[in-house]
Design an enzyme around this catalytic site. Structure first.
Site, PDB file in Angstrom:
ATOM      1  N   VAL A 167       0.807  -1.223   0.000  1.00  0.00           N
ATOM      2  CA  VAL A 167       0.000   0.000   0.000  1.00  0.00           C
ATOM      3  C   VAL A 167       0.841   1.274   0.000  1.00  0.00           C
ATOM      4  O   VAL A 167       0.280   2.366  -0.095  1.00  0.00           O
ATOM      5  CB  VAL A 167      -0.974   0.030   1.202  1.00  0.00           C
ATOM      6  CG1 VAL A 167      -2.040  -1.043   1.049  1.00  0.00           C
ATOM      7  CG2 VAL A 167      -0.224  -0.106   2.518  1.00  0.00           C
ATOM      8  N   TYR A 168       2.149   1.182   0.111  1.00  0.00           N
ATOM      9  CA  TYR A 168       2.970   2.383   0.061  1.00  0.00           C
ATOM     10  C   TYR A 168       2.867   2.991  -1.342  1.00  0.00           C
ATOM     11  O   TYR A 168       3.187   2.342  -2.341  1.00  0.00           O
ATOM     12  CB  TYR A 168       4.432   2.077   0.373  1.00  0.00           C
ATOM     13  CG  TYR A 168       4.716   1.670   1.803  1.00  0.00           C
ATOM     14  CD1 TYR A 168       3.734   1.709   2.789  1.00  0.00           C
ATOM     15  CD2 TYR A 168       5.984   1.250   2.185  1.00  0.00           C
ATOM     16  CE1 TYR A 168       4.002   1.340   4.092  1.00  0.00           C
ATOM     17  CE2 TYR A 168       6.272   0.877   3.496  1.00  0.00           C
ATOM     18  CZ  TYR A 168       5.272   0.923   4.448  1.00  0.00           C
ATOM     19  OH  TYR A 168       5.546   0.549   5.740  1.00  0.00           O
ATOM     20  N   ALA A 169       2.402   4.247  -1.378  1.00  0.00           N
ATOM     21  CA  ALA A 169       2.179   4.936  -2.655  1.00  0.00           C
ATOM     22  C   ALA A 169       1.279   4.112  -3.572  1.00  0.00           C
ATOM     23  O   ALA A 169       1.456   4.119  -4.790  1.00  0.00           O
ATOM     24  CB  ALA A 169       3.500   5.250  -3.346  1.00  0.00           C
TER      25      ALA A 169
END
Length: 327
Positions: free
Chosen positions: A52-54
């Site tokens: 889910v990072y970026a």
């Protein structure tokens, strides 16, 4: 850089890790490449990311750099699954979601396997046995070499780790738990850390510099360009700008002056060498910041400094932590 075993497993990782929370959003490809090369050249191996990072951009960017900049075999790639960008359900640790997320992560990373696959958070709507079955499937299939959890409280970690140990040879031992831990946030010492130590689960501290506050940069106000000055991250930093935090930061600065070191080095050395800690995850945004953090390898804190920092930052724990046998 020295290597440490991740929990009671054969996996060894550098005793500092590099996080990628801002990659693909606040950190572009050129900056990320500088960070990765600097970390690798210093002997760092552990790279931490999440699906889910970026919105997947961090994994995609890391995958591009793996193919062009640093040999895959030199790195320990750790990613996470289980968080979802859905206001109605923040976490989904169902078997179907987790395994689909792992396949998507591998595609973005451009690799056949991840070294460490972590469940990003506990999902109260999914039976824990189902979540852990996904872990076993991922490891048995070779898509993940080792497994861990993140943001599990004490009883959740103990239940998960004990369940996996109850089926030796058929279930995957949990290698790690990733939790926030620093001189400004010692809450995990109440239950999470004792459980991890007892069950042989290695701790990967996130935000080891108290979201940047322990560097001392906020002692005289909020500097322009800092996380505390940004609309997106100000609320993240704000909880550590109170009077209690100020006393701890002042103590760190005093210790740094006495050691001819920086507050960053002192705060990072303290958490790096705590019992149960394997590798603090660095959230550097620039090569200069990362270089300053990596310089901590030259520092070991004297015992008296550690005791003083322990005392000034000691969390207040009441029942049942105290010995009530005399009552």
């Amino acid at each position: 850089m020295d290597l440490r075993h991740l929990g009671r497993t054969g996996l060894r990782v550098s005793r500092l890790g590099l996080g990628t929370l801002t990659w693909g959003r606040g950190t572009g490809e050129r900056e990320a490449a500088d960070l990765l090369k600097t970390f690798w050249e210093a002997g760092g191996t552990l790279l931490d990311t999440a699906d889910v990072y970026a919105d997947g951009g961090a994994e995609y960017l890391l995958g591009r750099l793996l193919s062009d900049l640093v040999p895959r075999r030199d790195l320990v790639i750790a990613t996470k699954a289980g968080s979802v960008p859905d206001p109605d359900r923040r976490f989904d640790a169902s078997r179907g979601h987790l395994l689909a997320a792992l396949d998507a992560s591998l595609e973005r990373l451009g690799t056949d396997y991840v070294d460490l696959w972590q469940i990003h958070a506990f999902d109260p709507d999914t039976p824990l046995e189902e979540t852990l079955q996904a872990v076993d499937i991922a490891v048995a299939s070779g898509r993940a070499r080792y497994a861990g959890v993140s943001n599990f409280c004490g009883w959740q970690l103990a239940k998960a780790a004990a369940w996996q140990l109850a089926g030796p040879g058929t279930r995957t031992r949990l290698a790690s738990t990733q939790m926030e831990y620093s001189l400004l946030q010692r809450g995990i010492e109440r239950e999470v850390l004792p459980a991890a130590l007892d069950l042989g689960v290695g701790l990967l501290p996130s935000s080891p510099l108290g979201r940047g506050v322990l560097t001392g940069k906020y002692r005289h106000g909020t500097p322009p360009g800092s996380r505390g000055a940004s609309d997106r991250m100000a609320a993240f930093v704000a909880p550590y700008l109170d009077e209690t935090a100020s006393r701890i930061v002042d103590a760190v600065a005093t210790a740094a002056d006495g050691l001819a070191a920086t507050p960053l080095q002192v705060a990072l050395a303290w958490v790096r060498d705590r019992p149960g800690v394997v590798a603090p995850i660095l959230g550097a945004r620039t090569r200069q910041q990362l270089g300053a953090a990596l310089s901590v390898e030259e520092l070991s804190l004297p015992e008296e400094i550690c005791r003083a920092l322990d005392d000034v930052s000691a969390p207040v724990h009441h029942y049942p932590d105290h010995d009530w046998s005399a009552l």
